[in-house]
Design a protein around this motif. Structure first.
Motif, PDB file in Angstrom:
ATOM      1  N   ASP A   1      -2.195  -7.196  11.664  1.00  0.00           N
ATOM      2  CA  ASP A   1      -1.234  -8.220  12.083  1.00  0.00           C
ATOM      3  C   ASP A   1      -0.246  -7.697  13.113  1.00  0.00           C
ATOM      4  OD1 ASP A   1      -2.017 -10.644  11.156  1.00  0.00           O
ATOM      5  OD2 ASP A   1      -0.547 -10.812   9.563  1.00  0.00           O
TER       6      ASP A   1
ATOM      7  N   PRO B   1      -7.328 -15.626   5.247  1.00  0.00           N
ATOM      8  CA  PRO B   1      -7.534 -14.210   4.955  1.00  0.00           C
ATOM      9  C   PRO B   1      -8.163 -13.993   3.573  1.00  0.00           C
ATOM     10  CG  PRO B   1      -5.319 -14.614   5.801  1.00  0.00           C
ATOM     11  CD  PRO B   1      -5.921 -15.941   5.515  1.00  0.00           C
TER      12      PRO B   1
ATOM     13  N   ASP C   1      -4.281  -8.078  15.730  1.00  0.00           N
ATOM     14  CA  ASP C   1      -5.320  -7.209  15.201  1.00  0.00           C
ATOM     15  C   ASP C   1      -5.338  -7.303  13.677  1.00  0.00           C
ATOM     16  OD1 ASP C   1      -3.258  -5.571  14.249  1.00  0.00           O
ATOM     17  OD2 ASP C   1      -3.438  -4.115  15.862  1.00  0.00           O
ATOM     18  N   SER C   2      -6.167  -6.496  13.021  1.00  0.00           N
ATOM     19  CA  SER C   2      -6.353  -6.613  11.572  1.00  0.00           C
ATOM     20  C   SER C   2      -5.119  -6.221  10.776  1.00  0.00           C
ATOM     21  CB  SER C   2      -7.540  -5.761  11.130  1.00  0.00           C
ATOM     22  OG  SER C   2      -7.324  -4.397  11.443  1.00  0.00           O
TER      23      SER C   2
ATOM     24  N   ARG D   1      -1.657 -13.515   9.468  1.00  0.00           N
ATOM     25  CA  ARG D   1      -2.114 -13.538   8.081  1.00  0.00           C
ATOM     26  C   ARG D   1      -1.051 -14.050   7.113  1.00  0.00           C
ATOM     27  NH1 ARG D   1      -6.569 -10.343   6.494  1.00  0.00           N
ATOM     28  NH2 ARG D   1      -7.777  -9.620   8.275  1.00  0.00           N
TER      29      ARG D   1
ATOM     30  N   THR E   1      -2.622  -7.907   3.195  1.00  0.00           N
ATOM     31  CA  THR E   1      -1.759  -7.573   4.337  1.00  0.00           C
ATOM     32  C   THR E   1      -0.743  -8.662   4.624  1.00  0.00           C
ATOM     33  OG1 THR E   1      -3.484  -6.208   5.340  1.00  0.00           O
ATOM     34  CG2 THR E   1      -1.739  -7.018   6.797  1.00  0.00           C
TER      35      THR E   1
ATOM     36  N   ALA F   1      -7.101 -15.266   9.114  1.00  0.00           N
ATOM     37  CA  ALA F   1      -7.603 -13.899   9.125  1.00  0.00           C
ATOM     38  C   ALA F   1      -7.596 -13.356  10.545  1.00  0.00           C
ATOM     39  CB  ALA F   1      -9.015 -13.849   8.552  1.00  0.00           C
ATOM     40  N   THR F   2      -7.055 -12.176  10.713  1.00  0.00           N
ATOM     41  CA  THR F   2      -6.995 -11.537  12.025  1.00  0.00           C
ATOM     42  C   THR F   2      -7.742 -10.210  11.983  1.00  0.00           C
ATOM     43  OG1 THR F   2      -4.880 -10.513  11.416  1.00  0.00           O
ATOM     44  CG2 THR F   2      -4.780 -12.604  12.612  1.00  0.00           C
TER      45      THR F   2
ATOM     46  N   HIS G   1      -9.019 -10.093  20.657  1.00  0.00           N
ATOM     47  CA  HIS G   1      -9.452  -8.977  19.823  1.00  0.00           C
ATOM     48  C   HIS G   1     -10.842  -9.223  19.261  1.00  0.00           C
ATOM     49  CE1 HIS G   1      -5.355  -7.141  19.377  1.00  0.00           C
ATOM     50  NE2 HIS G   1      -6.101  -6.054  19.222  1.00  0.00           N
TER      51      HIS G   1
ATOM     52  N   THR H   1      -7.145  -5.329   2.738  1.00  0.00           N
ATOM     53  CA  THR H   1      -6.788  -6.067   3.958  1.00  0.00           C
ATOM     54  C   THR H   1      -6.304  -7.464   3.627  1.00  0.00           C
ATOM     55  OG1 THR H   1      -8.416  -4.809   5.235  1.00  0.00           O
ATOM     56  CG2 THR H   1      -7.660  -6.878   6.179  1.00  0.00           C
TER      57      THR H   1
ATOM     58  N   SER I   1     -13.581  -6.780  16.703  1.00  0.00           N
ATOM     59  CA  SER I   1     -13.297  -5.943  15.541  1.00  0.00           C
ATOM     60  C   SER I   1     -12.776  -4.565  15.911  1.00  0.00           C
ATOM     61  CB  SER I   1     -14.557  -5.795  14.690  1.00  0.00           C
ATOM     62  OG  SER I   1     -15.620  -5.262  15.463  1.00  0.00           O
TER      63      SER I   1
END
Length: 642
Positions: free
Chosen positions: A317, A642, A314-315, A605, A177, A631-632, A359, A174, A361
């Motif tokens: 991006d 991140p 979100d995670s 990120r 990313t 960090a997203t 958001h 991650t 997790s």
């Protein structure tokens, strides 16, 4: 003095040992590359051909080095191959293998001669992002435009003095990313096979003008004659922050410009007019006059959008943006492709004027001010929570901001009728409303969940004519222990009243890396509030960097460099942690692309600043590589790297 020497990086202990025998041959470019199975192992070997150009002239005898970005984590890159360009600028890398099939590769070209005087120019340093190891072009072109593209997109992934582009994690994690997405963006705007602008950059409303201008500025040095006075003058004109040495080559200069796009704009632009005699600007069209700023801004239209408001990542991006008029949610991936259906996610048509999105997790939480609800959807747009069946008869009154805490509670700001804050726990089924601590007509919430107990920050505004808090704007600090039953059982309140000469509502609130809070008021100024008991005004009201009483503030975000970003109706403003303006007096204006009128502003990120844009064509605007990466999803409240 900073030394640009990619070859010296091979001695850095953190670099991977290059175990593959490299067969390097210099020759003419043009033939297709090949990929064959490496002898004795599963690795795949590749070959690559290309040429390096300085303006319209080849760069002969330049050191060509191929790098794999971030192979073992922070501050690492592996040199896969090196060779030297011919007098015609051509080169061949006959064989190389990557440590990770999905890692991003880049090429640098340093030194060499782009003139006819046969005197090497030590200030030449060009770069090109070429893509992932499992998806490489057959040939490449390195020039000043590819260098400009790499400098903006990769600005946050390596220091100019150390060109090892890297992330905090290896490929496939991650943490990689942001770097991965940034490298793809470089290819999205400049074709590595030709060195020309890609279709996205030449499709209106986007334009290659700014990137071409930066490339032409670099040409003034690359094609200069000995003793390279133009290079020295350019490096003096580039103004990195205090304490950072001036650049000594074109790659360092490009990185410094990308990171500091509001510094000495006119002085840097003037080098478009200092090209060597007989060398016309090779990269056209370029900006005919000095721009307001040197940000690289890109437009991503969203068809069928009507009035965009909130924004969250979100995670992966992916950007999620609410449309309060169309009552829908749009999702866009980092490449600018809409992932939501035509017209967006409607959440079963239960949304009504969705305003703010956040958001955690797992889910995207949404406030709907039109029907006084809070809803959550998963990554596929399916409804996973709907407040009418849960919170009633507890009241939501035109909800705006929301955030989650580390105890799985959702905090919602009710903007009218002194309804304060609604706090509920979807898992336990407990909920409450509090107006304690002067939480009356609340606006926005930011939770600092990096500390225990959590600190929840809530902005509260009582309009003029409402008593007893007539025309007051407050920011309330709430200590949140999260007990019992997962709900706040020991809330402690303290607040600060913002100056009464600005009797209007706050427009966003954001926690910085020190736990302090930034907010901005609709009448223009920004305010920094200290994390103290009681909180105090640390800085402000600030009218700098594009903030003015005639330019309404709309949203606030902080980045991992501890800088603050504020969207206004006309521009984007950047301030450092001490309140100094990093944007021009007019703000960053994206050369006319941007028109705000929405609170949505967020940082991804890759260090890109994104804002909603309600100027035709309506959609999102991306300010490339301008901020410290975050960090997203941003569940911690603080802008963690991140």
């Amino acid at each position: 003095m900073r030394i640009f020497s990619l070859k010296s990086l091979a001695s850095i202990s953190t670099l991977l040992t290059v175990t593959t025998m490299l067969a390097l041959t210099a020759g003419t470019a043009g033939a297709k590359s090949k990929s064959v199975a490496a002898t004795g192992g599963p690795a795949t070997t590749h070959s690559l051909r290309g040429n390096v150009m300085g303006a319209r002239q080849p760069v002969g005898l330049s050191t060509i080095e191929l790098w794999e970005a971030g192979t073992t984590g922070p501050s690492t890159a592996t040199r896969l191959a090196s060779t030297t360009s011919t007098r015609a600028g051509n080169f061949i890398i006959a064989s190389f293998a990557c440590a990770h099939t999905a890692s991003q590769l880049y090429i640098t070209a340093t030194g060499g001669d782009a003139t006819t005087e046969n005197i090497p120019n030590p200030h030449i340093a060009l770069a090109l992002m070429i893509g992932a190891c499992n998806s490489l072009p057959s040939r490449v072109v390195i020039n000043e435009r590819t260098t400009a593209a790499a400098s903006y997109t990769m600005a946050q992934f390596g220091e100019p003095v150390n060109p090892s582009l890297s992330a905090n994690g290896i490929p496939g994690t991650t943490a990689y990313t942001g770097l991965n997405n940034a490298a793809y963006l470089a290819i999205k705007i400049v074709n590595p096979g030709t060195g020309a602008p890609a279709a996205f950059l030449t499709t209106s409303p986007n334009s290659p003008n700014l990137l071409n201008t930066i490339a032409d500025i670099l040409v003034s040095c690359v094609n200069s004659l000995s003793p390279f006075t133009t290079c020295s003058n350019l490096f003096a004109a580039v103004q990195p922050p205090a304490g950072v040495a001036a650049p000594v080559n074109t790659w360092e200069a490009a990185i410094d410009i990308a990171r500091n796009p509001g510094a000495n704009v006119a002085g840097i632009y003037d080098f478009v007019n200092q090209l060597p005699s007989g060398v016309s600007a090779p990269f056209v069209p370029f900006l005919a006059t000095a721009p307001n700023d040197l940000t690289l801004a890109l437009s991503y239209p969203i068809p069928r959008s009507r009035s965009l408001s909130g924004l969250s990542f979100d995670s992966a991006d992916n950007a999620w943006v609410s449309d309060d008029t169309a009552s829908t949610i749009f999702e866009m991936n980092p490449a600018g492709t809409l992932l939501s259906p035509a017209g967006g996610f409607t959440a079963g048509r239960i949304l009504s004027s969705p305003r703010f999105v956040f958001h955690d997790s797992d889910s995207l939480w949404i406030t709907s001010s039109g029907n006084n609800t809070v809803d959550a959807i998963d990554g596929a747009g399916n409804v996973v929570f709907s407040s009418p069946s849960f919170i009633s008869p507890l009241t939501l009154a035109v909800p705006l901001g929301l955030a989650t805490d580390s105890f799985n509670n959702v905090w919602v700001a009710n903007s009218i009728d002194d309804h304060g804050v609604t706090i509920f726990n979807p898992a336990s089924g407990f909920a409450l409303i509090t107006t304690d601590g002067n939480l009356l007509s609340t606006q926005f919430i930011a939770g600092d969940t990096t500390v225990s107990p959590n600190i929840m920050w809530v902005s509260s505004f009582t309009p003029t004519g409402r008593f007893p808090n007539n025309g007051l704007t407050r920011v309330v600090r709430v200590v949140n222990n999260g007990l019992p039953n997962g709900l706040p059982g020991d809330l402690t309140f303290s607040d600060v009243v913002l100056p009464t000469k600005f009797p209007d509502g706050p427009q966003g609130i954001s926690v910085d890396n020190d736990g302090n809070v930034w907010t901005a008021l609709a009448s223009g100024p920004a305010v920094k509030i200290s994390n103290a008991v009681p909180p105090t005004i640390a800085l402000g009201p600030l009218f700098v960097g594009g903030l003015s009483s005639n330019n309404a503030a709309l949203g606030v975000a902080t980045d991992s460099n501890n800088n603050v970003w504020i969207s206004t109706q006309d521009s984007i403003v950047e301030l450092d942690t001490d309140g100094n303006a990093l944007s021009p007096s007019t703000g960053f204006i994206a050369r006319g692309l941007y028109g705000g009128l929405g609170n949505g502003i967020a940082i991804d990120r890759g260090g890109n600043v994104w804002t909603v844009n309600n100027k035709a064509p309506r959609g999102l605007i991306e300010f490339v590589g301008a901020a410290g990466p975050v960090a997203t999803p941003r569940v911690s409240g603080r802008p963690l790297a991140p």
